[in-house]
Design an enzyme around this catalytic site. Structure first.
Site, short mmCIF file in Angstrom:
data_model
loop_
_atom_site.label_atom_id
_atom_site.label_comp_id
_atom_site.label_asym_id
_atom_site.label_seq_id
_atom_site.Cartn_x
_atom_site.Cartn_y
_atom_site.Cartn_z
N ASP A 205 -33.07 17.30 10.80
CA ASP A 205 -31.61 17.22 10.90
C ASP A 205 -31.05 16.32 9.79
O ASP A 205 -31.38 16.49 8.61
CB ASP A 205 -31.23 16.73 12.30
CG ASP A 205 -29.76 16.88 12.64
OD1 ASP A 205 -29.34 17.99 12.97
OD2 ASP A 205 -29.04 15.87 12.55
N TYR A 338 -21.59 11.99 9.67
CA TYR A 338 -21.16 13.31 9.19
C TYR A 338 -19.96 13.19 8.26
O TYR A 338 -19.91 13.82 7.20
CB TYR A 338 -20.79 14.19 10.39
CG TYR A 338 -21.97 14.68 11.19
CD1 TYR A 338 -22.47 15.96 11.01
CD2 TYR A 338 -22.56 13.88 12.16
CE1 TYR A 338 -23.54 16.43 11.75
CE2 TYR A 338 -23.63 14.33 12.91
CZ TYR A 338 -24.12 15.61 12.70
OH TYR A 338 -25.18 16.05 13.44
N HIS A 392 -35.14 22.65 17.33
CA HIS A 392 -34.57 21.68 16.41
C HIS A 392 -35.20 20.29 16.52
O HIS A 392 -35.07 19.48 15.61
CB HIS A 392 -33.06 21.58 16.69
CG HIS A 392 -32.30 20.82 15.66
ND1 HIS A 392 -32.20 21.24 14.35
CD2 HIS A 392 -31.59 19.66 15.74
CE1 HIS A 392 -31.46 20.38 13.66
NE2 HIS A 392 -31.09 19.41 14.47
#
Length: 415
Positions: A205, A338, A392
């Protein structure tokens, strides 16, 4: 004796305050760390108990198609109150070797577990969101043990698992902090704080972006890179066809998973990138809110067979992860990562400036997919493995496969 061994002997016998002076390097205030969050747990449990959820769905029959299923959320809430034991989990976490170091004004928390093999490869594992150092714990002990690669080469690792800046016990970074900044700090952690001349790096990630920056920018010290994700935007079906890349049945499923995520699964990504304060503050003091936001990702991004071998992802693991986010008050700063890296996915596939070997692990239910033809465009690809179980969070979804692929670093390792 290796300088890292000297450092940790001094840490044990002289005390943390004397280590940096005795080794002769910069002062990083390296010291042991103990997880101690029990005092905040009663308030968390009270909030969980006092949070009212609807008795039935507002719209019947939608299940999880529009987010987390109400029944699943209520079941997690009940388990949090009746079966989850933070004190037990904290005791288990404190059996590991935790440390903190001060680097560029940040307190960086990390776990450091050493192999008994003096030839062990130093390996730093970088987590993402909504993960944490927890997602690598299922493979931690085995990584430090001597084993064999598929070619019969002996391998073991000194394992370092840092908390990203702004996550759990690592302090939040300043504004405009990029993945490259974290890569620089983690390279300092590996080389100056811990004394390793070279190391291997792996990431999932957001951690894959940091790992790629280390692999690319610190090419004399980061001498191998393992990835399950890439900081390059995946191609859609039409783009893959235009590139004359054909897909196997397994790869077709993986590409469909990416298209699904890119169509209806990336709302969180847009919110974190554009308005992290709004959603972050809304969830900041709401354990059930954080549970709803985070558990949905663990469930929808993982193999549907979660909880059956080789998966170790169960409801307790989800509750542990959410508890850690809530108790460390790191939900907002984690989301800000982010916004600080709004262009984290590159569209131009550019080769890393390194000759270090690259290993890539694909998992059937990951939210993004890169065929080998695209991976080899960005690094010195030596091994590409595709697994039909997992998602994931491979350390939880399929730790057996992740462990096997990480050990293959030794096949291509040149110190």
């Amino acid at each position: 004796m290796h300088s890292s061994s000297i450092r940790f002997l001094l840490l044990a016998f002289l005390g943390a305050a004397l280590v940096d002076e005795a080794v002769g390097g910069k002062s990083f205030n390296l010291k042991p760390f103990t997880v101690d969050l029990c005092d905040s747990v009663p308030r968390m449990l009270k909030q969980i108990q006092n949070t009212a959820l609807p008795s039935s769905p507002e719209y019947a029959g939608v299940g999880s198609s529009f987010g987390i299923d109400l029944g699943v959320l209520k079941n997690l809430q009940s388990e949090w109150l009746t079966d989850f034991d933070w004190q037990k989990e904290q005791y288990s976490l404190n059996q590991l070797n935790h440390y903190t170091a001060e680097i560029e004004g940040l307190t960086i928390h990390f776990i450091h577990e050493r192999s008994k093999d003096p030839n062990a490869i130093p390996l730093i594992l970088n987590h993402g969101w909504p993960g944490s150092f927890l997602e690598f714990l299922p493979v931690l002990d085995q990584l430090t043990q001597k084993a064999s690669t598929s070619a019969g080469k002996t391998v073991s690792f000194d394992v370092i698992i840092p908390s990203l800046p702004g996550f759990t016990f690592s302090t939040a970074p300043p504004a405009n902090w990029t993945y490259s900044d974290t890569a620089r700090v983690f390279n300092t952690l590996m080389t100056e704080v811990l004394g390793y001349k070279t190391y291997a790096t792996s990431g999932t990630d957001l951690g894959a972006a940091i790992t790629y920056a280390m692999y690319d920018q610190f090419n004399t010290t980061a001498r191998a890179g393992h990835f399950v994700f890439l900081p390059f935007f995946p191609l859609d079906f039409a783009q893959l066809a235009a590139a004359n890349i054909s897909l196997s049945p397994l790869e077709t499923i993986e590409e469909e998973n990416f298209v699904q995520w890119n169509t209806v699964g990336n709302g969180y990504f847009i919110e974190h990138t554009t308005k992290p304060n709004t959603i972050g503050l809304a969830l900041y003091d709401s354990p059930i809110g954080q549970l709803s936001w985070i558990a949905e990702k663990f469930i929808s991004w993982s193999d549907p067979r979660a909880g059956t071998p080789p998966s170790v992802l169960n409801q307790n693991e989800i509750l542990l992860s959410v508890s850690l986010y809530y108790l460390t008050r790191s939900i907002v700063s984690g989301m800000y990562t982010y916004a600080q890296n709004a262009n984290g996915f590159a569209t131009d596939y550019v080769k890393a400036q390194t000759d270090a070997p690259m290993i890539f692990s694909a998992f059937k239910y990951n939210i993004a997919f890169w065929p080998a033809e695209m991976v080899e465009k960005v690094g010195n690809l030596k091994l590409y493995s595709n697994h039909d179980f997992g998602g994931h969070f491979p350390g939880l979804d399929n730790p057996t496969a992740l462990l096997k692929d990480l050990r293959e670093i030794a096949t291509y390792w040149v110190d």
